[in-house]
Design a protein around this motif. Sequence first.
Motif, PDB file in Angstrom:
ATOM      1  N   HIS A   1       0.823  -1.210   0.000  1.00  0.00           N
ATOM      2  CA  HIS A   1       0.000   0.000   0.000  1.00  0.00           C
ATOM      3  C   HIS A   1       0.857   1.260   0.000  1.00  0.00           C
ATOM      4  N   ALA A   2       2.044   1.176   0.592  1.00  0.00           N
ATOM      5  CA  ALA A   2       2.893   2.372   0.708  1.00  0.00           C
ATOM      6  C   ALA A   2       3.793   2.587  -0.496  1.00  0.00           C
ATOM      7  N   ILE A   3       3.819   1.660  -1.427  1.00  0.00           N
ATOM      8  CA  ILE A   3       4.743   1.804  -2.547  1.00  0.00           C
ATOM      9  C   ILE A   3       4.383   3.017  -3.402  1.00  0.00           C
ATOM     10  N   ASN A   4       3.097   3.354  -3.423  1.00  0.00           N
ATOM     11  CA  ASN A   4       2.661   4.555  -4.142  1.00  0.00           C
ATOM     12  C   ASN A   4       1.801   5.382  -3.208  1.00  0.00           C
ATOM     13  N   THR A   5       2.244   6.603  -2.917  1.00  0.00           N
ATOM     14  CA  THR A   5       1.453   7.460  -2.047  1.00  0.00           C
ATOM     15  C   THR A   5       0.324   8.105  -2.839  1.00  0.00           C
TER      16      THR A   5
ATOM     17  N   GLU B   1       4.933  11.293  -6.204  1.00  0.00           N
ATOM     18  CA  GLU B   1       5.566  10.589  -7.323  1.00  0.00           C
ATOM     19  C   GLU B   1       5.271  11.202  -8.683  1.00  0.00           C
ATOM     20  N   ASP B   2       4.120  11.850  -8.839  1.00  0.00           N
ATOM     21  CA  ASP B   2       3.700  12.313 -10.160  1.00  0.00           C
ATOM     22  C   ASP B   2       3.578  13.831 -10.210  1.00  0.00           C
ATOM     23  N   ALA B   3       4.066  14.419 -11.299  1.00  0.00           N
ATOM     24  CA  ALA B   3       3.878  15.845 -11.527  1.00  0.00           C
ATOM     25  C   ALA B   3       2.412  16.114 -11.878  1.00  0.00           C
TER      26      ALA B   3
ATOM     27  N   ASP C   1      -3.540   9.288  -9.554  1.00  0.00           N
ATOM     28  CA  ASP C   1      -2.175   9.313 -10.092  1.00  0.00           C
ATOM     29  C   ASP C   1      -1.959   8.151 -11.066  1.00  0.00           C
ATOM     30  N   ARG C   2      -0.742   8.012 -11.568  1.00  0.00           N
ATOM     31  CA  ARG C   2      -0.452   6.988 -12.574  1.00  0.00           C
ATOM     32  C   ARG C   2      -0.176   5.627 -11.961  1.00  0.00           C
ATOM     33  N   GLY C   3      -0.002   5.569 -10.648  1.00  0.00           N
ATOM     34  CA  GLY C   3       0.488   4.340 -10.042  1.00  0.00           C
ATOM     35  C   GLY C   3       2.006   4.329 -10.117  1.00  0.00           C
TER      36      GLY C   3
END
Length: 532
Positions: A245-249, A280-282, A327-329
Amino acid sequence: MRSTKSFLIIPILLIFGITGGSSQSIKILPLGNSLTKGIYCTNGTVEGSCISLPDGEVVGYRLALYNALVNAGYNIDFVGNEIAGYSVFLDYNHAGYPGFWSTQLATKMNDNGNYLMNSTAPDIVLLEIGTNDVYGGSTSIEGVRSVLNEIDEYETLSGKPVLVFLSRIIRFAQGSFNENLVSTFNDNLYNLYNSRKSAGDLIEWLDIGANLSNLKEPSGDMVDELHPNQAGYNKMAQQWFNAIHAINTAPIIVQIPNQTIVQGNAFNIINLDSYIYDAEDADQYINWAVSSSQNFTIVIDGNRQATITPKNPDWKGSESITFMATDRGRIITALKKSASTSATFTVNALNHPPSITIPADRETYVQDYFELKLTAADLDAEDTPVLTATVLPDWLHFNALTTTLYGTAGSQHVGNNSVKITVNDQHVSVDSNFVISVFPKSALTEVEETDPVIIYPNPATQHITIICRKNPEQPVVFRLYSLTGTLLFSERIQEETVSLDLKKYNIPSGAYFYDISGYENAIKGKLLVNSR
């Protein structure tokens, strides 16, 4: 498992209702030995008489992990060529091989051209292997390296990235054989992880046994030297879940302000980039969506600008709109996360200001009764305009029921008397300022009966009346001069009573001379004009 980018595990910030996952399925391969399958004893004994569950009821950490991921919004699919727990839940595939050393697992994966990876095509591998190695006296991690090599080979040939979560092996129950070798193996395993991470592998490190008590039942979570009870497996599941779950905020959304407009106006365009942050994503990679709206048309353009327009220009009211940012993941698109917030958009009815109609006749004479009827109007049918007299001279009164000004002025009120009337429709007030002119009584009642000509009023406002009591046979001529002697106008008078309109000749306020010729002697005098 390979990548040119490294990542950190960042704790999730729960802001405005975060959701994880998507409709896209995440294929997860639980890979290891009996700790992956989930063997444990059912009778609570340890030495020699362990009765294990039948395969249909063995779930290990997998059931609790499955429930946690699904509850967090992920769509997952456990894959593997083994089955266990099929009597308990539907997603029972795994690749846990009881008794396997890490070298045996690597050999298994190499069978038939890495059939395990090719047949399951996982997105994520949960790898915990090495317990049997250490119990057998080995601290070598070469078998684990080989397992990771097989995953790398699959990535290279398939072109598909695989995210590996590599865990320390759990501690043995206290007093177990070779218990002292566990930390050495885990140190070696961490060094392997670190080197592969530095080389660009898509690999994350965790300790699924971090919260396990390595005491045997009933004091701890271990049912024998190597295996936890179900409570222990559930703690392992929580660690797996936390890591996945924490790999992508998730994105963090700042509250979008509410907006209120009046019918016919437009809402401010919303720059959604101003209300979002993602670690992680702009901004340009954030996908925005909105809830369906009954009353508004909502358009989000390619620059993340949201335009909100009422579907019906005559509609008024309020509606809450939910904005969702996704987000994109990270690494795996199915790990995408969303956050949402709501804002209320209100359209108020257009309010037309009320108006006051004031008659033009605003003159009176000393001791004469004066009355002036006022009229209020409003284009909004639902509004009731109310008149209030805000400023009045002391001789003037206002009847709110009949909306009438009335009163009798005294000689002290001669001149312009200021009046202010306010109309209010419960939304807005409008003021009207005007004057009521009070003039002294006409000198007509004071003239002698023998005076041949009478001119009144003097001072005059808009007109004068001329009475010729002894009308001569020839017409009489009235002339008006400025104080410098300039003739302003002349009129022939052929009737006994004539009214002259001073506005017709644009006579401003001031003092003037007049004469009336046609009698034996011309009649001369001074006329004062007080025009508005």
